[in-house]
Scaffold this motif. Structure first.
Motif, short mmCIF file in Angstrom:
data_model
loop_
_atom_site.label_atom_id
_atom_site.label_comp_id
_atom_site.label_asym_id
_atom_site.label_seq_id
_atom_site.Cartn_x
_atom_site.Cartn_y
_atom_site.Cartn_z
N ALA A 78 0.83 -1.21 0.00
CA ALA A 78 0.00 0.00 0.00
C ALA A 78 0.86 1.26 0.00
O ALA A 78 0.58 2.23 -0.72
CB ALA A 78 -0.93 0.00 1.21
N VAL A 79 1.94 1.24 0.80
CA VAL A 79 2.85 2.40 0.85
C VAL A 79 3.53 2.60 -0.50
O VAL A 79 3.60 3.72 -1.03
CB VAL A 79 3.88 2.22 1.97
CG1 VAL A 79 4.94 3.32 1.90
CG2 VAL A 79 3.21 2.21 3.33
N TYR A 80 4.03 1.51 -1.09
CA TYR A 80 4.70 1.62 -2.38
C TYR A 80 3.73 2.06 -3.48
O TYR A 80 4.11 2.80 -4.40
CB TYR A 80 5.36 0.29 -2.75
CG TYR A 80 6.50 -0.10 -1.84
CD1 TYR A 80 7.44 0.84 -1.45
CD2 TYR A 80 6.64 -1.40 -1.38
CE1 TYR A 80 8.49 0.51 -0.61
CE2 TYR A 80 7.70 -1.76 -0.54
CZ TYR A 80 8.62 -0.80 -0.16
OH TYR A 80 9.66 -1.15 0.67
N TYR A 81 2.47 1.60 -3.39
CA TYR A 81 1.49 2.02 -4.40
C TYR A 81 1.22 3.51 -4.30
O TYR A 81 1.08 4.20 -5.31
CB TYR A 81 0.19 1.24 -4.23
CG TYR A 81 -0.87 1.65 -5.23
CD1 TYR A 81 -0.80 1.23 -6.55
CD2 TYR A 81 -1.92 2.49 -4.86
CE1 TYR A 81 -1.75 1.61 -7.49
CE2 TYR A 81 -2.87 2.88 -5.78
CZ TYR A 81 -2.78 2.44 -7.09
OH TYR A 81 -3.72 2.84 -8.01
N LEU A 82 1.14 4.02 -3.07
CA LEU A 82 0.92 5.46 -2.89
C LEU A 82 2.04 6.27 -3.52
O LEU A 82 1.79 7.27 -4.20
CB LEU A 82 0.81 5.77 -1.40
CG LEU A 82 0.71 7.26 -1.02
CD1 LEU A 82 -0.57 7.86 -1.58
CD2 LEU A 82 0.78 7.43 0.50
N ILE A 83 3.29 5.80 -3.32
CA ILE A 83 4.44 6.56 -3.82
C ILE A 83 4.61 6.37 -5.32
O ILE A 83 4.70 7.34 -6.09
CB ILE A 83 5.71 6.16 -3.07
CG1 ILE A 83 5.59 6.49 -1.58
CG2 ILE A 83 6.94 6.86 -3.66
CD1 ILE A 83 6.72 5.98 -0.73
N ALA A 99 -1.86 -5.36 -8.92
CA ALA A 99 -1.45 -6.76 -8.88
C ALA A 99 0.03 -6.92 -9.23
O ALA A 99 0.73 -7.75 -8.66
CB ALA A 99 -2.30 -7.58 -9.85
N TYR A 100 0.49 -6.10 -10.18
CA TYR A 100 1.91 -6.10 -10.57
C TYR A 100 2.80 -5.79 -9.37
O TYR A 100 3.78 -6.48 -9.10
CB TYR A 100 2.10 -5.08 -11.68
CG TYR A 100 3.50 -4.92 -12.21
CD1 TYR A 100 3.92 -5.61 -13.34
CD2 TYR A 100 4.40 -4.04 -11.60
CE1 TYR A 100 5.20 -5.44 -13.85
CE2 TYR A 100 5.69 -3.87 -12.09
CZ TYR A 100 6.09 -4.57 -13.22
OH TYR A 100 7.36 -4.41 -13.71
N GLY A 104 5.33 -8.37 -6.96
CA GLY A 104 6.74 -8.07 -6.74
C GLY A 104 7.09 -7.97 -5.28
O GLY A 104 8.12 -8.50 -4.83
N VAL A 105 6.26 -7.28 -4.50
CA VAL A 105 6.54 -7.10 -3.07
C VAL A 105 6.51 -8.43 -2.33
O VAL A 105 7.41 -8.74 -1.54
CB VAL A 105 5.53 -6.11 -2.45
CG1 VAL A 105 5.65 -6.09 -0.93
CG2 VAL A 105 5.74 -4.71 -3.01
N PHE A 106 5.49 -9.25 -2.59
CA PHE A 106 5.36 -10.52 -1.86
C PHE A 106 6.52 -11.46 -2.17
O PHE A 106 7.09 -12.08 -1.27
CB PHE A 106 4.04 -11.20 -2.23
CG PHE A 106 2.83 -10.61 -1.55
CD1 PHE A 106 2.79 -9.27 -1.20
CD2 PHE A 106 1.72 -11.38 -1.28
CE1 PHE A 106 1.69 -8.71 -0.58
CE2 PHE A 106 0.60 -10.83 -0.66
CZ PHE A 106 0.59 -9.49 -0.32
N ILE A 107 6.88 -11.58 -3.45
CA ILE A 107 7.95 -12.50 -3.84
C ILE A 107 9.30 -12.00 -3.33
O ILE A 107 10.12 -12.79 -2.83
CB ILE A 107 7.99 -12.68 -5.36
CG1 ILE A 107 6.69 -13.31 -5.86
CG2 ILE A 107 9.18 -13.54 -5.79
CD1 ILE A 107 6.40 -14.67 -5.28
N PHE A 108 9.55 -10.70 -3.42
CA PHE A 108 10.84 -10.19 -2.95
C PHE A 108 10.96 -10.32 -1.44
O PHE A 108 12.05 -10.62 -0.92
CB PHE A 108 11.03 -8.72 -3.36
CG PHE A 108 12.39 -8.19 -2.96
CD1 PHE A 108 13.50 -8.46 -3.73
CD2 PHE A 108 12.55 -7.44 -1.80
CE1 PHE A 108 14.76 -7.99 -3.37
CE2 PHE A 108 13.80 -6.98 -1.43
CZ PHE A 108 14.90 -7.25 -2.21
#
Length: 300
Positions: A78-83, A99-100, A104-108
Motif C-alpha cells: 500500500a505504501v509503495y502504491y501510494l508513492i 497486482a503487478y 513483486g513485493v510478496f515475492i521479494f
C-alpha cells in the motif's frame, strides 16, 4: 606435536593411535559432505516441526496474531502504491499496477526476510548449538521454511488481489509451484551463506537492511524493468535483468498476470533457465560453503 607424544606408557601408543583404536573422534568434527547431507535429511522432521513452532510463536504477543503475516506485505504494498502508483503515476504505464506491485513485493519479501533472519541463524541459537549435537545447516533451512510458510499464506491473499483486479484464472497459475520451489532452493543456499557470514561478522545484521533496500530497487519490484534499458548502459541493464529476485518476480507475474509479458524479448524459457541456474548454483554452493564452516559454529 601433542598427537605424536606417547599418551600411554604401557602400550607405547600416541593419542592419535589411542583415538583410532577406540573409535574416538574430535567433538564437533565436520563429517564428509555426503554423510553431512545424510544426517541433515535425518533431521527433516525436526526442521519442519521447529519451523511451525517458530511461526506460531512469532506473533503470539500481538493481538492480531498470525494475521500480521498477511498485513505486513499488504501494508508495504500500500505504501509503495501510494508513492510509485499514485504520486509517480506508474499505474499509467503498467497494466494492472496493483497486482503487478503486490506480486513483486510478496515475492521479494520472501528472499528479503530469509536473508535478514539468516544472518542471525547461528548467533541467535548459540544455546541450542552448544547444548545439542546436530547438523547446523538445519538452522538456516528452518529460517527459510518459516518464511516459506508465511509466503504461502500471503499467496492466498495475492490470488484474491489478482482476481479482484480483473485477471483471469488460467492454467499458467500452475507455474507458481515450480517457481516457488526454485526460489526456495535459492533462498536456502543464500541463507546458509548469510548464516556463516553472520556468525563471524556481528555487525552484518545492521548493514543488511541497506543492502536489501538497494537490491529491491534493482529487482523491478516497484516499476517496469524496461526503465533499466532506458536509463542504464546496455551491459548494466543486461546484468540487472539476470538478478535472481527479478527473475523469480518476473516468473510469478508471468504466471499470475495475463496482462504481463516477461522483460525478456525472446522467450520465457530464458527466465526458467536463469531461475534453475540460480537455484542450482546458490543451493549447492551455499550448502558446501556452510558445511566447510561446520566446526566453527558455537565456538569462542
Amino acid at each position: 606435536m601433542a598427537n605424536t607424544a606417547v599418551a600411554d606408557p604401557e602400550s607405547g601408543l600416541t593419542r592419535a593411535q589411542l583415538a583410532q583404536r577406540y573409535g574416538l573422534r574430535i567433538a564437533g568434527e565436520r563429517p564428509p559432505l555426503a554423510e553431512y547431507a545424510r544426517r541433515l535429511w535425518a533431521y527433516r522432521h525436526f526442521m519442519t516441526a521447529y519451523s511451525r513452532a517458530k511461526v506460531a510463536s512469532s506473533f503470539s504477543q500481538t493481538q492480531l496474531g498470525q494475521l500480521w503475516q498477511v498485513l505486513t506485505p499488504l501494508t508495504n504494498a500500500a505504501v509503495y502504491y501510494l508513492i510509485f502508483g499514485v504520486i509517480l503515476s506508474q499505474h499509467r504505464t503498467v497494466p494492472n499496477f496493483i497486482a503487478y506491485l503486490c506480486t513483486g513485493v510478496f515475492i521479494f519479501m520472501f528472499t528479503q526476510s530469509a536473508v535478514l533472519q539468516g544472518t542471525s541463524a547461528i548467533t541467535g541459537n548459540l544455546g541450542l548449538i552448544r547444548a545439542l549435537q546436530f547438523p547446523r545447516a538445519a538452522l538456516p533451512i528452518t529460517v527459510t521454511l518459516v518464511q516459506l510458510q508465511q509466503l504461502l499464506m500471503s499467496m492466498v491473499v495475492l490470488a484474491g488481489i489478482v482476481l479482484l483486479t480483473g485477471e483471469p484464472l488460467s492454467f499458467r497459475w500452475l507455474l507458481i509451484a515450480p517457481m516457488l520451489l526454485l526460489q526456495t532452493v535459492f533462498n536456502v543456499g543464500l541463507t546458509m551463506v548469510m548464516a556463516r557470514l553472520g556468525s563471524k561478522l556481528t555487525d552484518l545484521k545492521q548493514v543488511m537492511p541497506f543492502v536489501l533496500r538497494t537490491w529491491m530497487y534493482a529487482s523491478g519490484v516497484l516499476y517496469p524493468v524496461s526503465l533499466f534499458r532506458e536509463h542504464l548502459p546496455h551491459w548494466a541493464a543486461k546484468l540487472l535483468e539476470c538478478n535472481p529476485p527479478l527473475v523469480f518476480i518476473e516468473l510469478a507475474r508471468y504466471a499470475l498476470l495475463d496482462s504481463h509479458q516477461p522483460h525478456m524479448t525472446t522467450s520465457p524459457l530464458i527466465l526458467w533457465g536463469l531461475a534453475l541456474a540460480w537455484a542450482v548454483v546458490m543451493g549447492l554452493g551455499g550448502f558446501v560453503y556452510f558445511w566447510r564452516g561446520e566446526e566453527e559454529y558455537g565456538r569462542g
